[in-house]
Enzyme design. Structure first.
Site, short mmCIF file in Angstrom:
data_model
loop_
_atom_site.label_atom_id
_atom_site.label_comp_id
_atom_site.label_asym_id
_atom_site.label_seq_id
_atom_site.Cartn_x
_atom_site.Cartn_y
_atom_site.Cartn_z
N GLY A 274 0.84 -1.19 0.00
CA GLY A 274 0.00 0.00 0.00
C GLY A 274 0.87 1.24 0.00
N CYS B 147 5.35 -6.07 1.52
CA CYS B 147 5.73 -4.65 1.59
C CYS B 147 5.02 -3.95 2.77
CB CYS B 147 5.43 -4.00 0.23
SG CYS B 147 6.25 -2.42 0.04
N TYR B 148 4.05 -3.09 2.50
CA TYR B 148 3.34 -2.43 3.60
C TYR B 148 2.79 -3.47 4.59
CZ TYR B 148 -0.01 0.57 6.05
OH TYR B 148 -0.69 1.26 7.01
N HIS C 287 7.77 -7.50 -4.03
CA HIS C 287 6.43 -7.87 -4.52
C HIS C 287 6.47 -9.19 -5.30
CE1 HIS C 287 4.15 -4.24 -3.45
NE2 HIS C 287 5.34 -3.66 -3.51
N GLU D 191 4.09 -10.77 -6.51
CA GLU D 191 3.00 -10.86 -7.49
C GLU D 191 3.34 -10.24 -8.84
OE1 GLU D 191 3.21 -8.98 -4.88
OE2 GLU D 191 2.18 -7.06 -5.06
N ASP E 156 -20.24 -10.39 -20.45
CA ASP E 156 -20.58 -10.58 -19.03
C ASP E 156 -22.04 -10.95 -18.83
OD1 ASP E 156 -18.04 -9.63 -19.01
OD2 ASP E 156 -18.55 -7.66 -18.22
N LYS F 29 -12.29 -10.85 -15.95
CA LYS F 29 -12.82 -11.00 -17.31
C LYS F 29 -12.41 -12.32 -17.98
CE LYS F 29 -14.91 -8.67 -20.69
NZ LYS F 29 -16.09 -7.83 -20.50
#
Ligand code: XMP
Length: 513
Positions: A55, A82-83, A169, A171, A227, A369
């Site tokens: 964050g 991280c945060y 990170h 990710e 969708d 999606k």
């Protein structure tokens, strides 16, 4: 068996959706939740692990988001990123310091302990850092497991309590072994079964829809987009004709749209579909309106009126189904530092449930999606529907600059049809994220045979993108652009010039209005 999941606590990192994507790629369901989630609402059977996201804040900053300290004594494994790592350190009695040299970008992570979290990760590898603060002193019973040049404690662990923190990170794609770190956490540390798949999603969701709707009627606004189409087929599988799909032809649709929707949903899938031709009502309400935001508002309001009327005709409807996706949900409740400015008021049917007093069914609200497309494949829906480019709710109205009339809609429909069919023929449609034509409110001089013409100008737009938030103009080969232009000018009456839009987003938007 309880559905296992990972909770991702959202401290406002721009990478949160990437964390969610990475977890799901490991076949484990996950949810992004706000920091103030109550401890009682965390199901200990279902929740295999918790990830505290990164964050933009600093843990000692006034108003910085934090979490309930009880989280750390639930016995559920936690990974702070991280945060999230800094917050864990601060909450458990360690110390965080503001670092004078901000570490941003690639850094070498040196693993100092290969147990569990860093299993199968080489001693030195590239990782992605983005932080100003760092952990100075670890809480009691924590051990350092990794370092970098700028950060002596780049990763730590309390192995007994299964609490881990990483400054980098995992990710993001730039972290060489990031996927492996997440896999080690989720599979080995959390012990997840990892059996979540689109097949299991479809099965569970069908059961859930049956349970929620009971014996009541459900209504859904079918737009023909991916969708709402996938939501419709899924709900139809669950409750058959108790689902009424309403397709509103607002006169602002692409060529033969109503025909395609009838073909697929009524003829082929034998669903309960009602097509309402409300084009005169929409075009009447739009008469003389040129302001884009006004157009959107009018279309939104008219849609609600038409849809509401149709629901009353059906009678006894108790539920409204919508094809809301996960990014819509996350963005609409973004907690800390998320993007909040409304650049365009996107038309959706958000006003409907309030007005109609209906309960909501949103079977796709936890999906991204591409996952929705996978669900569609699982349901054997035609590629013609699943592979479609996005189409905005206000339709051609925001692609006709200036006054929206039937005649101008007809011109644009033909132009769009020539453009899209040529892209398909040239094998480019699936490589492009979105393509469409725009009718400009100007005329230009041309020459046809011996005649001087004075007719409309159209722009064509094609972009590549991942999520529509940023986009680049597509590099369509010149010869294809030439074919597109020739077809449009030769075949569509009223157009004598074609321009290709070469702006990227930002600073331009994808649509022109
Ligand atoms: P922009 O133009 O904002 O578009 O760069 C990003 C994506 O959103 C679509 N879009 C809309 N969709 N209602 C919608 O349902 C709207 O009012 C609207 N405006 C833009 C656009 O087609 C693109 O895919």
């Amino acid at each position: 068996m309880a559905r296992e999941k990972i909770l991702i606590i959202d401290f406002g990192s721009q990478y949160n959706q990437l964390i969610a994507r990475s977890v799901r790629e490991l076949n484990v369901f996950c949810e992004i939740v706000p920091p103030d989630i109550s401890i009682r609402s965390i199901d200990r059977l279902e929740t295999r692990g918790i990830i505290l996201s990164g964050g933009p804040a600093s843990v000692y900053q006034k108003g910085a988001p934090s979490c309930n300290p009880a989280l750390f004594s639930l016995g559920i494994p936690i990974l702070g990123i991280c945060y999230g790592m800094q917050l864990m350190a601060k909450t458990l009695g360690g110390q965080v310091e503001h670092s004078p040299s901000r570490e941003y970008g690639r850094a070498i992570l040196t693993v100092t302990n290969h147990r569990l979290l860093f299993k199968d990760i080489p001693k030195n590898s590239t990782s992605w850092m983005s932080h100003g603060d760092k952990v100075k002193r670890m809480p009691k019973n924590f051990a350092r497991i990794g370092m970098s040049r700028n950060t002596s404690i780049a990763a730590f662990a309390n192995f007994d309590k299964r609490l881990y923190g990483v400054q980098f990170h995992p990710e993001v794609a730039h972290t060489e072994y990031g996927k492996q770190v997440l896999k080690n956490f989720i599979k080995d540390i959390c012990g997840a079964r990892a059996d979540w798949s689109m097949k299991s999603f479809v099965k569970e969701t069908i059961a859930q829809i049956r349970k929620t709707s009971g014996r009541e009627k459900v209504i859904l606004g079918l737009s023909g987009g991916v969708d709402s189409s996938v939501a419709a087929v899924l709900i139809n599988r669950a409750i058959g004709h108790r689902l009424a799909c309403v397709f509103v032809d607002n006169g602002l649709l692409r060529k033969d749209e109503a025909k395609l929707v009838r073909e697929v949903f009524q003829k082929h899938l034998k669903m309960n579909l009602r097509v309402v031709d409300a084009s005169n009502e929409f075009l009447g309400a739009l008469k003389g309106v040129v302001d884009p935001e006004k157009k959107r508002k009018i279309i939104g309001k008219t849609f609600i009126r038409v849809f509401d009327r149709e629901a009353k005709r059906i009678g006894g409807v108790k539920f409204l189904a919508q094809g809301t996706l996960y990014p819509d949900l996350i963005e609409s409740r973004s907690t800390f530092g998320g993007p909040s400015a409304t650049i365009k008021t996107h038309h959706n049917v958000g006003g409907l449930p309030k007005k109609m007093n209906l309960k909501l069914i949103e079977p796709l609200k936890y999906l991204f999606k591409d996952e929705v497309r996978k669900v569609g494949k699982e349901l054997r829906m035609p590629q013609e529907i699943l592979g479609r480019h996005p189409f905005p709710g206000p339709g051609l109205a925001v692609r006709i600059l200036g006054d929206v009339t039937k005649q101008r809609c007809d011109i644009l429909r033909e132009v769009d049809d020539r453009f899209i069919s040529t892209l398909k023929k040239e094998g480019l449609y699936d490589k492009i994220w979105q393509a469409f034509a725009v009718l400009l409110p100007i005329k230009s001089v041309g020459v046809m045979g011996d005649e001087r013409t004075y007719e409309s100008v159209v722009a064509i737009r094609a972009v590549t993108s991942v999520d529509g938030m940023t986009a680049d103009w597509a590099k369509i080969p010149y010869d294809v652009l030439g074919k597109i232009s020739n077809r449009i000018i030769n075949e569509v009456k009223g157009v004598n010039r074609v321009a290709y839009d070469i702006s990227s987003k930002p600073p331009s938007t994808i649509e022109w209005e």
